[in-house]
Design a protein around this motif. Structure first.
Motif, PDB file in Angstrom:
ATOM      1  N   VAL A   1       7.258   6.742  13.794  1.00  0.00           N
ATOM      2  CA  VAL A   1       8.273   5.780  14.212  1.00  0.00           C
ATOM      3  C   VAL A   1       8.866   6.245  15.533  1.00  0.00           C
ATOM      4  CG1 VAL A   1       8.851   4.980  11.893  1.00  0.00           C
ATOM      5  CG2 VAL A   1      10.047   6.928  12.842  1.00  0.00           C
ATOM      6  N   GLY A   2       9.341   5.304  16.326  1.00  0.00           N
ATOM      7  CA  GLY A   2       9.955   5.615  17.610  1.00  0.00           C
ATOM      8  C   GLY A   2       8.933   5.636  18.724  1.00  0.00           C
ATOM      9  N   SER A   3       9.398   5.976  19.925  1.00  0.00           N
ATOM     10  CA  SER A   3       8.511   6.070  21.078  1.00  0.00           C
ATOM     11  C   SER A   3       9.011   7.179  21.989  1.00  0.00           C
ATOM     12  CB  SER A   3       8.464   4.740  21.833  1.00  0.00           C
ATOM     13  OG  SER A   3       9.746   4.438  22.352  1.00  0.00           O
ATOM     14  N   GLY A   4       8.114   7.691  22.813  1.00  0.00           N
ATOM     15  CA  GLY A   4       8.470   8.729  23.771  1.00  0.00           C
ATOM     16  C   GLY A   4       8.924  10.007  23.083  1.00  0.00           C
ATOM     17  N   ASP A   5      10.014  10.588  23.575  1.00  0.00           N
ATOM     18  CA  ASP A   5      10.535  11.833  23.016  1.00  0.00           C
ATOM     19  C   ASP A   5      11.231  11.628  21.676  1.00  0.00           C
ATOM     20  OD1 ASP A   5       9.611  13.230  25.176  1.00  0.00           O
ATOM     21  OD2 ASP A   5      11.504  13.103  26.293  1.00  0.00           O
ATOM     22  N   GLU A   6      11.498  10.398  21.317  1.00  0.00           N
ATOM     23  CA  GLU A   6      12.191  10.105  20.067  1.00  0.00           C
ATOM     24  C   GLU A   6      11.233   9.859  18.899  1.00  0.00           C
ATOM     25  OE1 GLU A   6      14.858   6.905  20.757  1.00  0.00           O
ATOM     26  OE2 GLU A   6      15.849   7.929  22.416  1.00  0.00           O
TER      27      GLU A   6
ATOM     28  N   ALA B   1       7.807   1.687  -8.006  1.00  0.00           N
ATOM     29  CA  ALA B   1       9.264   1.652  -8.126  1.00  0.00           C
ATOM     30  C   ALA B   1       9.970   1.651  -6.773  1.00  0.00           C
ATOM     31  CB  ALA B   1       9.748   2.841  -8.946  1.00  0.00           C
ATOM     32  N   GLY B   2       9.301   2.107  -5.723  1.00  0.00           N
ATOM     33  CA  GLY B   2       9.946   2.121  -4.411  1.00  0.00           C
ATOM     34  C   GLY B   2       9.273   3.061  -3.431  1.00  0.00           C
ATOM     35  N   ILE B   3       9.924   3.252  -2.294  1.00  0.00           N
ATOM     36  CA  ILE B   3       9.437   4.110  -1.222  1.00  0.00           C
ATOM     37  C   ILE B   3      10.481   5.193  -0.988  1.00  0.00           C
ATOM     38  CG2 ILE B   3       8.748   4.215   1.198  1.00  0.00           C
ATOM     39  CD1 ILE B   3       8.048   1.230   0.976  1.00  0.00           C
ATOM     40  N   HIS B   4      10.038   6.452  -0.963  1.00  0.00           N
ATOM     41  CA  HIS B   4      10.953   7.573  -0.796  1.00  0.00           C
ATOM     42  C   HIS B   4      10.491   8.441   0.369  1.00  0.00           C
ATOM     43  CE1 HIS B   4      12.771   6.561  -4.623  1.00  0.00           C
ATOM     44  NE2 HIS B   4      11.542   6.432  -5.110  1.00  0.00           N
ATOM     45  N   THR B   5      11.420   8.840   1.232  1.00  0.00           N
ATOM     46  CA  THR B   5      11.108   9.746   2.331  1.00  0.00           C
ATOM     47  C   THR B   5      11.021  11.156   1.761  1.00  0.00           C
ATOM     48  OG1 THR B   5      12.318   8.346   3.859  1.00  0.00           O
ATOM     49  CG2 THR B   5      11.836  10.580   4.586  1.00  0.00           C
ATOM     50  N   LEU B   6       9.845  11.784   1.910  1.00  0.00           N
ATOM     51  CA  LEU B   6       9.635  13.118   1.380  1.00  0.00           C
ATOM     52  C   LEU B   6       9.874  14.195   2.426  1.00  0.00           C
ATOM     53  CD1 LEU B   6       6.371  12.396  -0.635  1.00  0.00           C
ATOM     54  CD2 LEU B   6       8.723  12.386  -1.469  1.00  0.00           C
ATOM     55  N   HIS B   7       9.561  13.865   3.699  1.00  0.00           N
ATOM     56  CA  HIS B   7       9.688  14.860   4.756  1.00  0.00           C
ATOM     57  C   HIS B   7       9.743  14.146   6.105  1.00  0.00           C
ATOM     58  CE1 HIS B   7       9.341  18.843   6.495  1.00  0.00           C
ATOM     59  NE2 HIS B   7       8.319  18.468   7.234  1.00  0.00           N
ATOM     60  N   THR B   8      10.468  14.740   7.052  1.00  0.00           N
ATOM     61  CA  THR B   8      10.515  14.249   8.424  1.00  0.00           C
ATOM     62  C   THR B   8      10.085  15.393   9.327  1.00  0.00           C
ATOM     63  OG1 THR B   8      12.363  12.810   7.892  1.00  0.00           O
ATOM     64  CG2 THR B   8      11.995  13.252  10.203  1.00  0.00           C
ATOM     65  N   MET B   9       9.190  15.130  10.289  1.00  0.00           N
ATOM     66  CA  MET B   9       8.705  16.195  11.164  1.00  0.00           C
ATOM     67  C   MET B   9       8.382  15.653  12.547  1.00  0.00           C
ATOM     68  SD  MET B   9       4.962  16.834   9.557  1.00  0.00           S
ATOM     69  CE  MET B   9       3.887  15.518   9.106  1.00  0.00           C
ATOM     70  N   ALA B  10       8.212  16.570  13.475  1.00  0.00           N
ATOM     71  CA  ALA B  10       7.803  16.198  14.828  1.00  0.00           C
ATOM     72  C   ALA B  10       6.337  15.773  14.798  1.00  0.00           C
ATOM     73  CB  ALA B  10       7.984  17.384  15.766  1.00  0.00           C
ATOM     74  N   PRO B  11       5.918  14.890  15.716  1.00  0.00           N
ATOM     75  CA  PRO B  11       4.511  14.470  15.747  1.00  0.00           C
ATOM     76  C   PRO B  11       3.576  15.657  15.953  1.00  0.00           C
ATOM     77  CG  PRO B  11       5.848  13.055  17.133  1.00  0.00           C
ATOM     78  CD  PRO B  11       6.717  14.197  16.712  1.00  0.00           C
ATOM     79  N   GLN B  12       2.490  15.650  15.236  1.00  0.00           N
ATOM     80  CA  GLN B  12       1.497  16.715  15.300  1.00  0.00           C
ATOM     81  C   GLN B  12       0.317  16.260  16.147  1.00  0.00           C
ATOM     82  OE1 GLN B  12       2.223  19.652  13.484  1.00  0.00           O
ATOM     83  NE2 GLN B  12       4.165  18.572  13.300  1.00  0.00           N
TER      84      GLN B  12
END
Length: 120
Positions: free
Chosen positions: A58-63, A74-85
């Motif tokens: 998600v996002g563009s550029g440095d973001e 049952a739903g969608i859960h965020t498990l982890h957030t990380m910098a693009p690899q």
């Protein structure tokens, strides 16, 4: 009467093809099935029939951020957030089929084909 039946059959056939055409449009880039812009799917791993792990950018550029999501009925859960690899480079296919295909297609030279070209 034969032409009336043929016309009616053609009409029913066209009406039957409309849902199929709409279904195909929904899943192709022409119909907006491909994500453009600020969000794209990086990877998907099916866990079971109704459970998946998704990596979404998600996002563009440095973001830019990658989100690892658990998707269930049952739903969608965020498990982890990380910098693009960095994405791994695509490796050239190797194996009997790839070598056979490279041998018969003009201009298709892979590393494996170049090594075995003296054996012809």
């Amino acid at each position: 009467m034969g032409s009336t039946f043929g016309s009616l059959l053609a009409f029913v056939g066209i009406v039957a093809l409309i849902p199929l055409a709409l279904w195909l449009l929904k899943r192709t880039p022409i119909g907006g099935g491909a994500a453009h812009g600020l969000m794209r799917t990086v990877a998907m791993l099916p866990i079971s029939a109704n459970q998946r792990l998704l990596t979404v950018e998600v996002g563009s550029g440095d973001e830019r951020k990658w989100l690892v999501l658990g998707v269930t009925a049952a739903g969608i859960h965020t498990l982890h957030t990380m910098a693009p690899q960095a994405m791994p480079a695509a490796t050239a296919p190797s194996g009997p089929f790839a070598q056979l295909l490279a041998k018969h297609l003009p201009g298709a030279h892979t590393k494996n084909n170049d090594e075995g070209s003296d054996a012809r």
